[in-house]
Write a protein that holds these residues in place. Structure first.
Motif, PDB file in Angstrom:
ATOM      1  N   ARG A 297      83.516  14.148  42.803  1.00 52.30           N
ATOM      2  CA  ARG A 297      83.211  14.126  44.232  1.00 52.30           C
ATOM      3  C   ARG A 297      81.854  13.494  44.524  1.00 52.30           C
TER       4      ARG A 297
ATOM      5  N   ARG B 107      85.308  18.501  39.039  1.00 48.87           N
ATOM      6  CA  ARG B 107      85.538  18.210  40.455  1.00 48.87           C
ATOM      7  C   ARG B 107      84.247  17.761  41.143  1.00 48.87           C
TER       8      ARG B 107
ATOM      9  N   ALA C 217      91.146  19.017  45.243  1.00 53.10           N
ATOM     10  CA  ALA C 217      89.883  18.297  45.423  1.00 53.10           C
ATOM     11  C   ALA C 217      90.030  17.308  46.559  1.00 53.10           C
TER      12      ALA C 217
ATOM     13  N   PRO D 261      86.841  10.726  47.066  1.00 57.49           N
ATOM     14  CA  PRO D 261      85.548  11.163  46.522  1.00 57.49           C
ATOM     15  C   PRO D 261      84.418  10.326  47.065  1.00 57.49           C
TER      16      PRO D 261
END
Length: 361
Positions: free
Chosen positions: A59, A55, A317, A321
């Protein structure tokens, strides 16, 4: 009691004779309990680490998390091949009564996973060194795609380096003195898993610490009007994480390296119960290294703790991103150019006021 073997099993008569002379296992069932607990705790913890790091990698688009992902994945492979297959299944359950080819193949995979777990930390160390000592170069060469290619090369070399250990001798069951092949394999092993990576860690970490101290002195001598020379907080956390991982590795693997060399030149594990005991304890410490990185990350990194919390609480998430740095720069340049072009067009269209016209006239 992890069995680093190549399956050079003697015949039944020699096996019975060597069993009578073999040193006793003083720890009895303690290694079985220890490795079972380590497997039950280490694998879920490493899977949780894998999800949290993935994650963070998605990100932030940082190469740092790609290297940490590779390190965690190789730790899981080490736990599966060395602890589960090599010790619990082959030794504790089947008592080594499996085909010799299978023993040698598993031995080769154990060493490959072990080498990958250790050498995945080397490109991470190099990346942190370049980030601190050559920041402009780091912005150009450090990105996730390059990190993935580097990790692929490291894993390929680790797999190739495990092939010679197809002929590794079983220290507990081979009663004869180490021959030239055993000596060459032992020195190759300790060089690959300890001496060479520790030299790299020592040199690069020393340069990193020296660089940090130099920047701290520059900050102390800096006047109020000077520019800020401090590094971002995240980079400091990454450096602390690196120092913690490499220091724990050097401490936990040192006893096993010493015992292996002691077995080679002084006294055999097969004949001396004290060396047998030391070898069992050293292996237990070395395998602990595959399960402690999660706790080091939680202690050092707040973003990692937040990612773990999100995973445990089943939080999703971020939908969008963070984009890579060069995309952000391109977008910023494009917006700046559009703003400047808009201002120029407005200047050309807007008529001059009488006062400005008089001044220009």
């Amino acid at each position: 009691m992890i069995d680093w073997h190549n399956g050079t099993a003697p015949g039944q008569r020699e096996d019975e004779r060597s069993a009578q002379e073999r040193s006793e296992c003083v720890l009895a069932y303690i290694p079985v309990i220890y490795y079972s607990a380590l497997l039950c705790v280490g694998v879920p913890v490493n899977i949780l680490t894998l999800v949290a790091l993935y994650r963070l990698a998605v990100r932030t688009q940082k190469a740092l998390y790609v290297y940490l992902l590779a390190l965690t994945g190789s730790d899981i492979l080490s736990q599966l091949f060395i602890i589960f297959v090599g010790f619990l299944l082959e030794t504790a359950v089947f008592h080594r009564e499996v085909p010799v080819l299978l023993l040698r193949s598993v031995s080769m995979m154990e060493f490959s996973a072990n080498h990958a777990s250790i050498w995945a930390t080397v490109p991470l160390t190099v990346d942190r060194y370049v980030a601190l000592c050559h920041p402009l170069l780091h912005r150009q060469i450090s990105y996730p795609a390059r990190a993935r290619r580097i990790i692929a090369v490291v894993f390929t070399l680790a797999l190739a380096s495990g092939v010679p250990f197809f002929w590794w001798s079983d220290m507990w069951r081979v009663s004869h003195a180490p021959n030239n092949l055993d000596t060459a394999l032992v020195w190759t092993h300790v060089t690959i898993i300890y001496f060479l990576p520790c030299c790299i860690f020592l040199v690069l970490n020393s340069l990193i610490i020296r660089r940090l101290r130099k920047r701290q002195r520059q900050q102390m001598c800096q006047d109020e009007s000077g520019q800020q020379l401090a590094l971002p907080g995240k980079l400091g956390k990454s450096t602390a994480m690196l120092l913690a991982v490499t220091s724990v590795f050097a401490i936990l693997w040192a006893p096993r390296t010493g015992v292996v060399l002691y077995h080679l030149y002084v006294s055999s594990v097969h004949n001396d119960w004290r060396v047998h005991l030391a070898y069992d304890l050293a292996n237990m410490l070395a395998m602990l290294n595959t399960a402690v990185n999660f706790f080091l990350y939680c202690f050092v990194s707040k973003p990692f703790k937040a990612a773990v919390r999100d995973v445990l609480l089943f939080r999703g998430a971020p939908l969008h991103p963070r984009r890579p740095l060069h995309h952000q720069r391109n977008a910023a340049n494009a917006s700046t150019s559009s703003i400047s072009s808009t201002k120029r067009s407005q200047r050309e269209i807007t008529p001059l006021s009488p006062k400005r016209a008089d001044i220009k006239m």
